[in-house]
Design an enzyme around this catalytic site. Structure first.
Site, PDB file in Angstrom:
ATOM      1  N   HIS A 131      16.798  -2.785  47.506  1.00 14.69           N
ATOM      2  CA  HIS A 131      15.685  -1.827  47.360  1.00 14.69           C
ATOM      3  C   HIS A 131      16.309  -0.443  47.113  1.00 14.69           C
ATOM      4  CE1 HIS A 131      11.761  -0.197  47.765  1.00 14.69           C
ATOM      5  NE2 HIS A 131      11.498  -0.414  49.045  1.00 14.69           N
ATOM      6  N   HIS A 163      13.850  -5.876  38.128  1.00 13.12           N
ATOM      7  CA  HIS A 163      12.742  -5.415  38.976  1.00 13.12           C
ATOM      8  C   HIS A 163      11.738  -6.533  39.110  1.00 13.12           C
ATOM      9  CE1 HIS A 163       9.619  -2.821  40.588  1.00 13.12           C
ATOM     10  NE2 HIS A 163      10.587  -1.980  40.857  1.00 13.12           N
ATOM     11  N   ASP A 218      17.001   3.227  39.917  1.00  7.63           N
ATOM     12  CA  ASP A 218      18.243   3.505  40.636  1.00  7.63           C
ATOM     13  C   ASP A 218      19.466   3.545  39.732  1.00  7.63           C
ATOM     14  OD1 ASP A 218      17.121   3.697  43.202  1.00  7.63           O
ATOM     15  OD2 ASP A 218      16.927   1.525  43.304  1.00  7.63           O
TER      16      ASP A 218
HETATM   17  N1  CMC Z   1      21.872  -8.700  37.764  1.00  4.88           N
HETATM   18  C1  CMC Z   1      22.028  -9.961  37.321  1.00  4.88           C
HETATM   19  N2  CMC Z   1      21.089 -10.899  37.377  1.00  4.88           N
HETATM   20  C2  CMC Z   1      19.913 -10.569  37.921  1.00  4.88           C
HETATM   21  C3  CMC Z   1      19.655  -9.271  38.407  1.00  4.88           C
HETATM   22  C4  CMC Z   1      20.680  -8.316  38.309  1.00  4.88           C
HETATM   23  N3  CMC Z   1      20.507  -7.076  38.728  1.00  4.88           N
HETATM   24  N4  CMC Z   1      18.401  -9.210  38.889  1.00  4.88           N
HETATM   25  C5  CMC Z   1      17.884 -10.438  38.727  1.00  4.88           C
HETATM   26  N5  CMC Z   1      18.794 -11.247  38.141  1.00  4.88           N
HETATM   27  C6  CMC Z   1      18.595 -12.650  37.748  1.00  4.88           C
HETATM   28  C7  CMC Z   1      18.507 -13.562  38.968  1.00  4.88           C
HETATM   29  O1  CMC Z   1      19.776 -14.021  39.353  1.00  4.88           O
HETATM   30  C8  CMC Z   1      17.594 -14.643  38.439  1.00  4.88           C
HETATM   31  O2  CMC Z   1      18.358 -15.452  37.593  1.00  4.88           O
HETATM   32  P1  CMC Z   1      18.067 -17.066  37.527  1.00  4.88           P
HETATM   33  O3  CMC Z   1      16.678 -17.176  36.974  1.00  4.88           O
HETATM   34  O4  CMC Z   1      19.125 -17.611  36.654  1.00  4.88           O
HETATM   35  O5  CMC Z   1      18.171 -17.556  38.957  1.00  4.88           O
HETATM   36  C9  CMC Z   1      16.598 -13.904  37.566  1.00  4.88           C
HETATM   37  O6  CMC Z   1      17.313 -12.721  37.099  1.00  4.88           O
HETATM   38  C10 CMC Z   1      15.324 -13.496  38.283  1.00  4.88           C
HETATM   39  O7  CMC Z   1      15.680 -12.668  39.381  1.00  4.88           O
HETATM   40  P2  CMC Z   1      15.016 -12.709  40.805  1.00  4.88           P
HETATM   41  O8  CMC Z   1      16.087 -12.570  41.847  1.00  4.88           O
HETATM   42  O9  CMC Z   1      14.083 -13.878  40.917  1.00  4.88           O
HETATM   43  O10 CMC Z   1      14.132 -11.382  40.754  1.00  4.88           O
HETATM   44  P3  CMC Z   1      13.405 -10.662  41.969  1.00  4.88           P
HETATM   45  O11 CMC Z   1      12.117 -10.158  41.437  1.00  4.88           O
HETATM   46  O12 CMC Z   1      13.353 -11.555  43.163  1.00  4.88           O
HETATM   47  O13 CMC Z   1      14.400  -9.462  42.317  1.00  4.88           O
HETATM   48  C11 CMC Z   1      15.454  -7.359  42.324  1.00  4.88           C
HETATM   49  C12 CMC Z   1      14.222  -8.160  41.885  1.00  4.88           C
HETATM   50  C13 CMC Z   1      15.227  -5.888  42.032  1.00  4.88           C
HETATM   51  C14 CMC Z   1      15.673  -7.543  43.837  1.00  4.88           C
HETATM   52  C15 CMC Z   1      16.691  -7.900  41.552  1.00  4.88           C
HETATM   53  O14 CMC Z   1      16.488  -7.703  40.165  1.00  4.88           O
HETATM   54  C16 CMC Z   1      17.987  -7.221  41.992  1.00  4.88           C
HETATM   55  O15 CMC Z   1      18.585  -7.656  42.975  1.00  4.88           O
HETATM   56  N6  CMC Z   1      18.444  -6.130  41.269  1.00  4.88           N
HETATM   57  C17 CMC Z   1      19.626  -5.416  41.680  1.00  4.88           C
HETATM   58  C18 CMC Z   1      19.306  -4.460  42.832  1.00  4.88           C
HETATM   59  C19 CMC Z   1      18.485  -3.280  42.366  1.00  4.88           C
HETATM   60  O16 CMC Z   1      18.791  -2.620  41.379  1.00  4.88           O
HETATM   61  N7  CMC Z   1      17.464  -2.935  43.149  1.00  4.88           N
HETATM   62  C20 CMC Z   1      16.584  -1.785  42.898  1.00  4.88           C
HETATM   63  C21 CMC Z   1      15.211  -2.192  42.486  1.00  4.88           C
HETATM   64  S1  CMC Z   1      14.235  -0.860  41.798  1.00  4.88           S
HETATM   65  C22 CMC Z   1      14.014   0.299  43.019  1.00  4.88           C
HETATM   66  C23 CMC Z   1      13.542  -0.195  44.312  1.00  4.88           C
HETATM   67  O17 CMC Z   1      12.691  -1.078  44.435  1.00  4.88           O
HETATM   68  O18 CMC Z   1      14.033   0.339  45.291  1.00  4.88           O
END
Ligand code: CMC
Length: 437
Positions: free
Chosen positions: A268, A307, A363
């Site tokens: 987050h 996201h 971010d």
């Molecule tokens: N790098 C590489 N792969 C990714 C990333 C990433 N940053 N984010 C998602 N994926 C992949 C994930 O591994 C999955 O792949 P597969 O379908 O092969 O298993 C696919 O994309 C879908 O991801 P998810 O984990 O189901 O997505 P989510 O909606 O549960 O997670 C998230 C969203 C923001 C937690 C995630 O994208 C992430 O961890 N990003 C990096 C951390 C980040 O930048 N966070 C800040 C978010 S914005 C500001 C805030 O909310 O504070």
């Protein structure tokens, strides 16, 4: 208009059901009518991580993740970032309408009036170790304010709520600045009522021996814009925590501390700090492709990318990129920007990221500006928490006023043992425990 209804035939019993659709959703509690037999509890919906569950009705923030749209109370984020001050946007988020000149003057006056911390809170802060993480200090100090303002427990009294909201918005920059000064061993600087919200924050951060701190107006405006962009983001993880804790009628100081704790996680708000660590690890533009390949091979995540809601460019990231250019004119270019731009370019052209609709989020670039402004990475998430306090409080207030809201208490699907006979200690064998799985 004809009533919208979802017709379901329960194949277990052959019973038909008509479930009303309101605002594009069915009520999960309507599913309870569907029972497999007389003693059955009724059907539940299962949605870990709320992937497709609306937890409330809200009129504060609108996001269209596919189109990359973000609006506060109907106003596009781009217009607010260009034309408003942060406190003007805070008023809008909290009250639903943009303030008149007089309303804004009164609101700014009220918030400014509450920027001081009780001296005992200052002493509380001195108790942290010199190397305590600023976010840990921030969370604990916001929670500690609950002990200073016992009247905050009157959460059903609108006047008491208004006062706590002004106190919290007024005090979070002071706490944030004190955590920063504490980690450097500098003396605390008292707020200066002559200055704007962001200028005063900069004063409390960076004033040394000069009699009056003068903020660079370009940098103060950039920080104000960053605050506007971070002010609210509908039902994100920390807003959901704010509502969940607030639903027990806990006071807004402990609720805000809980929300800030949720924000601190690397998935987050903690992501901005992680982005900087990642850019340091990559080191130079030449190493970007190799790093992206590592991510694609399953070694970690590209921090600042992806996201839950945005499946398009995060509109805040676009504005931050613009603000970064303004900041660099005053501070000189942060060399990490080149690595970040290369990373964005390579990732946006790559099949892995295209397929998963992974774009830079808020971010990704914010840390680069914060660093250019002179902050160390440990402060980044605290900088996120200051403006987000406004969003949390607006969400909390809306929740308290919502006649449909009750204490938040999800159901579970129990997957554990059925009843077991107790085993005396001398007869027990070592078994794999669930904690180590
Ligand atoms: N790098 C590489 N792969 C990714 C990333 C990433 N940053 N984010 C998602 N994926 C992949 C994930 O591994 C999955 O792949 P597969 O379908 O092969 O298993 C696919 O994309 C879908 O991801 P998810 O984990 O189901 O997505 P989510 O909606 O549960 O997670 C998230 C969203 C923001 C937690 C995630 O994208 C992430 O961890 N990003 C990096 C951390 C980040 O930048 N966070 C800040 C978010 S914005 C500001 C805030 O909310 O504070």
């Amino acid at each position: 208009m004809e009533k919208e209804v979802l017709s379901i035939l329960d194949m277990r019993t052959n019973a038909p059901y008509d479930i009303p659709i309101e605002n594009g959703a069915v009520r999960a509690s309507d599913l309870r009518r569907m029972k497999a037999g007389p003693g059955d509890f009724g059907l539940m919906s299962y949605d870990p991580a709320f992937l497709n569950t609306a937890s409330c009705q809200s009129a504060i923030t609108f996001i269209d993740g596919d189109k990359g749209i973000l609006r506060y109370r109907g106003y596009p984020i781009e217009q607010l970032a260009e034309k408003c001050t942060f406190l003007e946007v805070a008023y809008l988020i909290l009250n639903g309408e943009l303030p008149t000149e007089l309303q804004l003057k009164n609101f700014v006056g009220a918030v400014t009036h509450h920027t001081m911390l009780h001296e005992t809170t200052k002493t509380f802060l001195t108790g942290f170790r010199h190397d305590a993480h600023p976010m840990g200090m921030f969370i604990s100090t916001v929670a500690a304010l609950s002990t200073v303002y016992p009247d905050a427990k009157n959460v059903l009294d609108p006047e008491a709520r208004k006062l706590q909201i002004q106190r919290l918005i007024g005090k979070v920059p002071t706490i944030a600045a004190y955590t920063y000064r504490h980690s450097l061993g500098y003396p605390y600087i008292y707020p200066d009522d002559d200055l704007s919200y962001t200028e005063n924050f900069m004063n409390m951060l960076w004033k040394m021996v000069e009699p009056k701190y003068r903020a660079n107006p370009v940098l103060a405006r950039a920080l104000d814009i960053l605050f506007i962009l971070h002010a609210d983001h509908e039902q994100n993880c920390s807003a959901n925590v704010m509502r969940a804790v607030g639903s027990s009628q806990a006071d807004p100081f402990v609720c805000t501390a809980a929300a800030a704790a949720a924000l601190s996680g690397p998935l987050h708000g903690g992501a901005n700090e992680e982005v900087l660590k990642m850019l340091d690890e990559i080191g130079s533009k030449e190493n970007v492709r190799g790093y992206v390949d590592k991510i694609k091979a399953g070694h970690g995540k590209l921090m600042g990318f992806g996201h839950r809601i945005y499946k398009n460019y995060d509109p805040r990231a676009r504005i931050i990129k613009w603000a970064a250019d303004q900041v660099f004119v005053a501070t000189g270019r942060n060399p990490k920007l080149d690595i970040a731009l290369e990373l964005e370019k390579i990732a946006l052209e790559d099949e892995y990221f295209i397929k998963r609709k992974l774009y830079p989020n808020v971010d990704f670039y914010s840390g680069i500006i914060y660093q250019a402004l002179g902050f160390k990475p440990e402060m980044f998430t605290v900088l996120f928490a200051i403006p987000r306090t406004v969003g949390w409080l607006a969400q909390w207030q809306e929740m308290i006023q919502d006649p449909e809201q009750k204490i938040a208490r999800p159901r579970q699907l129990y997957t554990g043992y059925d009843v077991r006979e107790f085993v005396p200690i001398e007869q027990r064998e070592v078994r794999a425990t669930s904690a180590t799985r």
